[in-house]
Design a protein around this motif. Structure first.
Motif, PDB file in Angstrom:
ATOM      1  N   LEU B   5      32.804  52.242   2.030  1.00  0.00           N
ATOM      2  CA  LEU B   5      32.943  50.800   2.221  1.00  0.00           C
ATOM      3  C   LEU B   5      33.278  50.606   3.699  1.00  0.00           C
ATOM      4  CD1 LEU B   5      33.282  47.903   0.858  1.00  0.00           C
ATOM      5  CD2 LEU B   5      35.724  48.362   0.999  1.00  0.00           C
ATOM      6  N   ASN B   6      32.331  50.063   4.442  1.00  0.00           N
ATOM      7  CA  ASN B   6      32.554  49.891   5.885  1.00  0.00           C
ATOM      8  C   ASN B   6      33.578  48.801   6.160  1.00  0.00           C
ATOM      9  OD1 ASN B   6      31.701  48.472   8.600  1.00  0.00           O
ATOM     10  ND2 ASN B   6      31.120  50.630   8.762  1.00  0.00           N
ATOM     11  N   PRO B  49      43.928  52.157   7.346  1.00  0.00           N
ATOM     12  CA  PRO B  49      43.723  53.608   7.485  1.00  0.00           C
ATOM     13  C   PRO B  49      42.362  54.084   6.978  1.00  0.00           C
ATOM     14  CG  PRO B  49      45.909  53.141   6.610  1.00  0.00           C
ATOM     15  CD  PRO B  49      45.178  51.831   6.640  1.00  0.00           C
ATOM     16  N   ASN B  50      41.784  53.387   5.995  1.00  0.00           N
ATOM     17  CA  ASN B  50      40.546  53.910   5.401  1.00  0.00           C
ATOM     18  C   ASN B  50      39.341  52.992   5.552  1.00  0.00           C
ATOM     19  OD1 ASN B  50      41.750  52.036   3.634  1.00  0.00           O
ATOM     20  ND2 ASN B  50      40.797  52.968   1.835  1.00  0.00           N
ATOM     21  N   ILE B  77      36.789  35.558   0.466  1.00  0.00           N
ATOM     22  CA  ILE B  77      36.082  36.817   0.721  1.00  0.00           C
ATOM     23  C   ILE B  77      34.585  36.519   0.766  1.00  0.00           C
ATOM     24  CG2 ILE B  77      35.690  39.185  -0.040  1.00  0.00           C
ATOM     25  CD1 ILE B  77      38.345  39.007  -1.585  1.00  0.00           C
ATOM     26  N   HIS B  78      33.949  36.862   1.869  1.00  0.00           N
ATOM     27  CA  HIS B  78      32.559  36.469   2.108  1.00  0.00           C
ATOM     28  C   HIS B  78      31.561  37.548   1.707  1.00  0.00           C
ATOM     29  CE1 HIS B  78      28.999  35.603   4.699  1.00  0.00           C
ATOM     30  NE2 HIS B  78      29.269  34.375   4.323  1.00  0.00           N
ATOM     31  N   HIS B  79      31.815  38.783   2.077  1.00  0.00           N
ATOM     32  CA  HIS B  79      30.908  39.870   1.678  1.00  0.00           C
ATOM     33  C   HIS B  79      31.602  41.221   1.767  1.00  0.00           C
ATOM     34  CE1 HIS B  79      29.945  39.861   6.128  1.00  0.00           C
ATOM     35  NE2 HIS B  79      29.890  41.163   5.947  1.00  0.00           N
ATOM     36  N   VAL B  80      30.954  42.221   1.173  1.00  0.00           N
ATOM     37  CA  VAL B  80      31.365  43.611   1.345  1.00  0.00           C
ATOM     38  C   VAL B  80      30.218  44.348   2.020  1.00  0.00           C
ATOM     39  CG1 VAL B  80      33.004  43.741  -0.575  1.00  0.00           C
ATOM     40  CG2 VAL B  80      30.576  44.200  -1.001  1.00  0.00           C
ATOM     41  N   CYS B  81      30.554  45.353   2.816  1.00  0.00           N
ATOM     42  CA  CYS B  81      29.532  46.120   3.535  1.00  0.00           C
ATOM     43  C   CYS B  81      29.645  47.592   3.185  1.00  0.00           C
ATOM     44  CB  CYS B  81      29.697  45.931   5.045  1.00  0.00           C
ATOM     45  SG  CYS B  81      28.537  46.944   6.002  1.00  0.00           S
ATOM     46  N   TYR B  82      28.556  48.126   2.647  1.00  0.00           N
ATOM     47  CA  TYR B  82      28.493  49.543   2.295  1.00  0.00           C
ATOM     48  C   TYR B  82      27.656  50.282   3.328  1.00  0.00           C
ATOM     49  CZ  TYR B  82      29.932  47.769  -2.304  1.00  0.00           C
ATOM     50  OH  TYR B  82      30.597  47.145  -3.337  1.00  0.00           O
ATOM     51  N   GLU B  83      28.055  51.505   3.632  1.00  0.00           N
ATOM     52  CA  GLU B  83      27.297  52.319   4.592  1.00  0.00           C
ATOM     53  C   GLU B  83      26.172  53.070   3.878  1.00  0.00           C
ATOM     54  OE1 GLU B  83      30.165  54.850   6.523  1.00  0.00           O
ATOM     55  OE2 GLU B  83      31.161  53.147   7.497  1.00  0.00           O
ATOM     56  N   VAL B  84      25.045  53.177   4.555  1.00  0.00           N
ATOM     57  CA  VAL B  84      23.935  54.006   4.067  1.00  0.00           C
ATOM     58  C   VAL B  84      23.467  54.890   5.223  1.00  0.00           C
ATOM     59  CG1 VAL B  84      23.152  52.387   2.288  1.00  0.00           C
ATOM     60  CG2 VAL B  84      22.198  52.222   4.593  1.00  0.00           C
TER      61      VAL B  84
END
Lengths: 134, 134
Positions: B5-6, B49-50, B77-84
Motif C-alpha cells: 500500500l503506497n 513507519p510503513n 478518504i479519497h483513494h488508496v494507492c497500491y504498488e505494482v
C-alpha cells in the motif's frame, strides 16, 4: 504518537464478490471470512507486504456498518487504523488537544484482540480513525 | 499482483488545519505543502513507519478533488494507492478481468514522478484505486 498504519477498512455490500475482486483481479492474498459477533461484522483480511486491508460486511442486527452501507450502497473506505504504544496515554493526549473519542471513551477489545478506540470523524477531516494498541 | 500500500489519500478542506491535526494531535511526521499543478492538487505527505498518508487540497480551477469536497465538505478518504511492478501488465490483466481503467487508459506520471493509473470505484466496492509502478 501514531505508529504504523495497521489497516484500511473497506465496507462492502457483497463479501464474496469483494474477496474475489481482490484475489483474482488485484492478485492479493485474501483470507477466509471471520465472523466477529461482538463487533457486528464479518471480516476478510487482505495481507499486503506492509499493511492489511480489512473488508467489512454487516453481521446481525444493529451492525455498526449498516448505516454506512445504506448511505454508500456500492461500499467504500470506512476507516483507517493507526497503531499506538499506549492507548490510554494516546486517548488522554487526544482529549487534551480537543479531539473527541467515540463511545464511552474506554478502550474496547477490537477484532484483533487488542484494545482499540475510535475518534470522531469531524475532528479528523471526515475520516473515521481507529487507534489500536500494539 | 498488487504489492505494498503506497499511500492513503485524504481530501481536506483546510490543509493547514489538517497538517496541524496530524502533527500536533496525532504526533506524526508531517511534511511541507507541495503544489502539484499538473494534478490540480496541493499535497502534504505524512510519513508513517510503513506507508504514507497524503493530504490533498484543490489547486487551481478544475481540480479533480473539488467535486469530492463539494460532496464531502468536511473532507474524507479519497483513494488508496497500491504498488505494482509493471503497470502495463497490471492494466491489461485488469481489463481482461472486466475492470475499468479511468481516463485514456494510458498511465500518467503521478505526483511521485512514477506512472500511475486510476481504476473505476464501481468495480472496487466504491473505492477509488490508484496503481503506481515502483
Amino acid at each position: 504518537m501514531i505508529g504504523r498504519l495497521n489497516h484500511v477498512a473497506i465496507a462492502v455490500p457483497d463479501l464474496e464478490a469483494a474477496s474475489a475482486m481482490y484475489r483474482d483481479t488485484l492478485g492479493a492474498a485474501v483470507g477466509a471470512p471471520q465472523d466477529e459477533p461482538d463487533h457486528g461484522v464479518t471480516v476478510v483480511f487482505i495481507e499486503l507486504p506492509n499493511t492489511k486491508i480489512e473488508l467489512l460486511y454487516p453481521l446481525g442486527e444493529g451492525s455498526p456498518i449498516k448505516g454506512f452501507l445504506d448511505k454508500n450502497p456500492s461500499g467504500g473506505i470506512h476507516h483507517v487504523c493507526y497503531e499506538v504504544e499506549d492507548i490510554l496515554a494516546a486517548r488522554d493526549h487526544l482529549k487534551a488537544q480537543g479531539a473527541r473519542v467515540l463511545g464511552s471513551g474506554e478502550p474496547k477489545i477490537g477484532a484483533h484482540g487488542k484494545p482499540v478506540l475510535f475518534l470522531h470523524p469531524k475532528d479528523f477531516q471526515g475520516t473515521l480513525v481507529e487507534l489500536e494498541q500494539v
